[in-house]
Design an enzyme around this catalytic site. Sequence first.
Site, PDB file in Angstrom:
ATOM      1  N   GLN A 261      -3.627   6.391  -0.674  1.00  0.00           N
ATOM      2  CA  GLN A 261      -3.948   5.320   0.342  1.00  0.00           C
ATOM      3  C   GLN A 261      -3.023   5.508   1.714  1.00  0.00           C
ATOM      4  O   GLN A 261      -2.150   6.271   1.503  1.00  0.00           O
ATOM      5  CB  GLN A 261      -3.265   3.757  -0.144  1.00  0.00           C
ATOM      6  CG  GLN A 261      -4.064   3.442  -1.164  1.00  0.00           C
ATOM      7  CD  GLN A 261      -3.686   1.906  -1.633  1.00  0.00           C
ATOM      8  OE1 GLN A 261      -2.777   1.324  -1.151  1.00  0.00           O
ATOM      9  NE2 GLN A 261      -4.684   1.418  -2.414  1.00  0.00           N
TER      10      GLN A 261
ATOM     11  N   VAL B 292       0.551  -0.611   2.280  1.00  0.00           N
ATOM     12  CA  VAL B 292      -0.326   0.034   1.124  1.00  0.00           C
ATOM     13  C   VAL B 292       0.330   0.079  -0.140  1.00  0.00           C
ATOM     14  O   VAL B 292       1.607   0.306  -0.041  1.00  0.00           O
ATOM     15  CB  VAL B 292      -0.986   1.386   1.670  1.00  0.00           C
ATOM     16  CG1 VAL B 292      -1.951   1.452   2.937  1.00  0.00           C
ATOM     17  CG2 VAL B 292       0.169   2.323   1.906  1.00  0.00           C
ATOM     18  N   SER B 293      -0.272   0.331  -0.992  1.00  0.00           N
ATOM     19  CA  SER B 293       0.251   0.433  -2.510  1.00  0.00           C
ATOM     20  C   SER B 293       0.928   1.654  -2.449  1.00  0.00           C
ATOM     21  O   SER B 293       0.627   2.457  -1.634  1.00  0.00           O
ATOM     22  CB  SER B 293      -0.717   0.187  -3.583  1.00  0.00           C
ATOM     23  OG  SER B 293      -1.018  -1.208  -3.515  1.00  0.00           O
ATOM     24  N   LYS B 294       1.625   1.955  -3.656  1.00  0.00           N
ATOM     25  CA  LYS B 294       2.230   3.295  -3.496  1.00  0.00           C
ATOM     26  C   LYS B 294       1.530   4.546  -3.990  1.00  0.00           C
ATOM     27  O   LYS B 294       1.836   5.545  -4.197  1.00  0.00           O
ATOM     28  CB  LYS B 294       3.620   3.257  -4.662  1.00  0.00           C
ATOM     29  CG  LYS B 294       4.853   2.506  -4.135  1.00  0.00           C
ATOM     30  CD  LYS B 294       5.840   2.569  -4.972  1.00  0.00           C
ATOM     31  CE  LYS B 294       6.977   2.147  -4.367  1.00  0.00           C
ATOM     32  NZ  LYS B 294       8.313   2.381  -5.078  1.00  0.00           N
TER      33      LYS B 294
END
Length: 185
Positions: A14, A8-10
Amino acid sequence: MQVGYARVSKQQDQDTAAQLRALEAAGAERVFTEHASGGRWDRPELHKMLDQLRAGDTVIVWKLDRLSRSLKDVLHLMELLGERGVGFRSLTEAIDTTTPAGRMMMQMVGAFAEFERAMIRERTKAGLVEARLAGRVGGRKRKLLPHQEQDIRESVQSGQRTAAQCARLFGVHPSTITRLLQRQS
């Protein structure tokens, strides 16, 4: 061995929970979890996973864009996996590179993923242009007001204060004062 990769993105909102459940259900015996942008190549967990793969292993991802956002990187990773005799499965797109049809499908899906990313980038740029035309400018707020900048310039030029003293007085980093003075010249 079935090896899973979840990313997942930072962003704080998320979560990898759905990906992890899907990877476990697909038979992943070990899962590498990453919190980083898919557009970056320097992802520690991805490289740790790649270092531990052996011939006969299969990498499983929930969705192709979890592996990478760039078609170039996806194709590079597929080439690396192929050279090592490692298979690849994407659960959402039903891609399985252990078959010829799966390899072809992966290339097509990768091309569409890159196209989608380019379209998002294009819409973002167009939105920024529209915002600028409407008078909204992005970026950080200026630390100093125009009259404060003028006071600093006058104080430093007249020798009344040093740049470091001005930085302390206005509560900014000395490099902010340095840049301000350089812009003036």
